[in-house]
Design a protein around this motif. Structure first.
Motif, short mmCIF file in Angstrom:
data_model
loop_
_atom_site.label_atom_id
_atom_site.label_comp_id
_atom_site.label_asym_id
_atom_site.label_seq_id
_atom_site.Cartn_x
_atom_site.Cartn_y
_atom_site.Cartn_z
N HIS A 127 0.81 -1.22 0.00
CA HIS A 127 0.00 0.00 0.00
C HIS A 127 0.85 1.27 0.00
O HIS A 127 0.41 2.31 -0.48
CB HIS A 127 -0.93 0.02 1.21
CG HIS A 127 -1.87 -1.14 1.28
ND1 HIS A 127 -1.51 -2.34 1.88
CD2 HIS A 127 -3.13 -1.31 0.82
CE1 HIS A 127 -2.54 -3.19 1.78
NE2 HIS A 127 -3.53 -2.58 1.16
N TYR A 128 2.03 1.19 0.58
CA TYR A 128 2.92 2.34 0.67
C TYR A 128 4.25 1.97 0.00
O TYR A 128 4.78 0.88 0.23
CB TYR A 128 3.17 2.74 2.12
CG TYR A 128 1.92 3.06 2.89
CD1 TYR A 128 1.40 4.36 2.91
CD2 TYR A 128 1.24 2.08 3.61
CE1 TYR A 128 0.26 4.67 3.62
CE2 TYR A 128 0.09 2.38 4.33
CZ TYR A 128 -0.40 3.67 4.33
OH TYR A 128 -1.54 3.97 5.03
N VAL A 132 9.32 4.78 2.82
CA VAL A 132 8.81 3.86 3.84
C VAL A 132 9.74 3.75 5.05
O VAL A 132 9.31 3.27 6.11
CB VAL A 132 8.55 2.46 3.24
CG1 VAL A 132 7.44 2.51 2.22
CG2 VAL A 132 9.83 1.87 2.64
N ASP A 161 1.49 4.40 8.43
CA ASP A 161 0.59 3.29 8.11
C ASP A 161 -0.54 3.28 9.14
O ASP A 161 -0.49 2.56 10.14
CB ASP A 161 1.38 1.98 8.13
CG ASP A 161 0.57 0.79 7.67
OD1 ASP A 161 -0.62 0.96 7.32
OD2 ASP A 161 1.11 -0.33 7.66
N ASP A 166 0.77 -2.75 6.31
CA ASP A 166 2.01 -3.03 5.61
C ASP A 166 3.09 -3.39 6.64
O ASP A 166 2.84 -3.32 7.84
CB ASP A 166 2.43 -1.82 4.77
CG ASP A 166 1.88 -1.89 3.35
OD1 ASP A 166 1.04 -2.77 3.08
OD2 ASP A 166 2.28 -1.07 2.51
N LEU A 243 -6.65 4.01 3.33
CA LEU A 243 -5.40 4.74 3.54
C LEU A 243 -5.65 6.11 4.17
O LEU A 243 -4.70 6.82 4.49
CB LEU A 243 -4.65 4.91 2.23
CG LEU A 243 -4.27 3.63 1.48
CD1 LEU A 243 -3.46 3.95 0.23
CD2 LEU A 243 -3.50 2.66 2.37
#
Length: 448
Positions: A127-128, A132, A161, A166, A243
């Motif tokens: 998702h990301y 990160v 997050d 994640d 998100l």
């Protein structure tokens, strides 16, 4: 009234109370000097605290204490480490003076590339994808390895997050320098971390997706350590949340895996589930394989420890501790390995175990620990804001003492002198406190 009806009635009552604006569990604060004497056995006295709330003493105020989740004494008893969840830091204290030695920050700006080793294949981002490694980590639990040289701290989530879907991360702290020397990925929402008895492996349990990561930590080079496997307990969750809108991942997390222990010999790992009827997931460590589920214990198992020939566990909501011989657990595991049981699918493979001894403590039994001589079991009871003492061999409560609302973490020093609770707090207040108790045994009670 049966047990199910009682539980429904209790939940409804609490809902009514909260709706009326009355806190079901009042906020309490312990006071330095609070004591408990158990005649002929032992005594406890609160000798100091580290607190961060407005009406507390200025002498013990510490603004680095922000939702303290856990505490861990070094094996030599010289220091203890407090994981400050919302403060995104680990606070190090001298165990003799209880003075603060250092604050280890878990805030990363993305420039710490030298701390990250080779990426693990088990934890891809879905998702990301940008920046990160730029985040603040919320430290949860901790454990030591390599004779106390390294302290492992998993992060509840990376701050960007919002729904913990994640990979999160953990850090490795060199306790000689009290500096982070390695960062590693984990699965989503890691909570428990535990080292094997032989010091060759470490397990990280992921509340967020029903998995547990097994890390090979042989040797003294932190960058040589690597994940061996990441088995799912029953079934790995598929995560695809918003998100932008945050949900309650503490509740929406499958089996809610929590308590984690290696059994003596290190070939088997037990992982408790806090949801539903509970149970222990059993993992074959060498092959990284889920074997099945053991049942027979009370529901809502949160924390487990091995002491001597026994496994001890806490049952959170109803407030119990239980004990069972490891030999009886092994009988159940042999059933899981039997030809008849192996015919079942992994998801449905279960075996019941018998032989639990049960002791009622106080509601909200969270972390437990046991004295070095194995005689006393201590339970941090969250809902009742208390520390309960159990005579371990008899499995009977012998006393309790007030702790700051609402205690979650707990540890005892290797010499049995110091016992510390951490109070994380709730939305209605309380918490933000670390209580330091001194234990006096029967032989020294005359000086108490």
């Amino acid at each position: 009234m049966n047990r199910y009806i009682k539980k429904v009635f209790t939940l409804c009552l609490l809902t009514v109370i909260c709706t009326a604006g009355i806190h079901a569990y009042p906020v309490v604060h312990s006071e330095i000097g609070d004591s408990l004497v158990i005649p002929g056995k032992l005594a406890l006295r609160l000798i100091t605290k580290h607190q961060n709330y407005e009406d507390g003493s200025a002498d013990t105020r510490d603004t680095d204490i922000d939702s303290p989740k856990s505490v861990n004494f070094t094996s030599d008893g010289r220091k203890y480490y407090v994981n400050s969840l919302e403060g995104c830091c680990t606070v190090v204290f001298d165990a003799a003076t209880h003075k603060k030695l250092k604050v280890i920050s878990h805030k990363f700006d993305g420039t710490e590339t030298q701390l990250w080793g080779e990426k693990s294949e088990f934890f891809p981002f879905r998702h990301y994808f940008e920046n990160v490694n730029c985040f603040q980590g919320k430290p949860v639990e901790g454990c030591f390895s390599h004779g106390g040289r390294y302290f492992w701290v998993p992060y509840y989530r990376r701050t960007f997050d919002i729904n913990a879907q994640d990979p999160s991360a953990l850090c490795v702290i060199d306790t000689e320098k009290d500096e982070i020397v390695r960062l590693m990925e984990t699965g989503p929402l890691p909570k428990m971390v535990i080292a094997s008895f032989d010091g060759k492996r470490l397990a990280v349990t992921h509340w967020g997706d029903n998995t547990v990561g097994i890390i090979n930590i042989e040797g003294n080079d932190p960058f040589a350590w690597r994940y061996e496997s990441c088995p799912a307990i029953t079934k790995k969750l598929t995560l695809n949340y918003s998100l932008t809108k945050q949900i309650d991942r503490d509740s929406d997390s499958g089996l809610k895996l929590r308590g984690t222990v290696f059994l003596p010999g290190d070939s088997l790992l037990l992982v408790s589930r806090m949801c539903g009827a509970g149970g222990f997931g059993v993992v074959d460590v060498k092959h990284g394989k889920y074997l099945g589920m053991l049942t027979g214990m009370l529901e809502n198992t949160r924390h487990m420890i091995v002491s001597g020939e026994y496994l001890y566990l806490s049952c959170n909501i109803d407030g119990y501790v239980q004990r069972i011989r490891i030999a009886d657990l092994l009988k159940g595991i042999r059933k899981l390995r039997s030809p008849d049981c192996r015919k079942s699918s992994e998801l449905g493979r279960t075996a019941s175990v018998q032989g639990f001894t049960t002791c009622k403590v106080n509601p909200g039994a969270r972390t437990i620990c046991i004295s070095p001589d194995g005689r006393w079991l201590f339970a941090a009871c969250n809902s009742s804001s208390s520390l309960v003492i159990v005579e371990a061999q008899e499995m009977k409560v012998v006393g309790s003492i007030k702790a700051d609302s609402f205690p979650v973490g707990l540890d005892i020093s290797s010499d049995g002198r110091w016992l510390i609770t951490t109070s994380q707090g709730r939305s209605n207040g309380g918490g933000n406190a670390v209580d330091v108790f001194e234990i006096t045994t029967y032989s020294n009670l005359s000086s108490f």
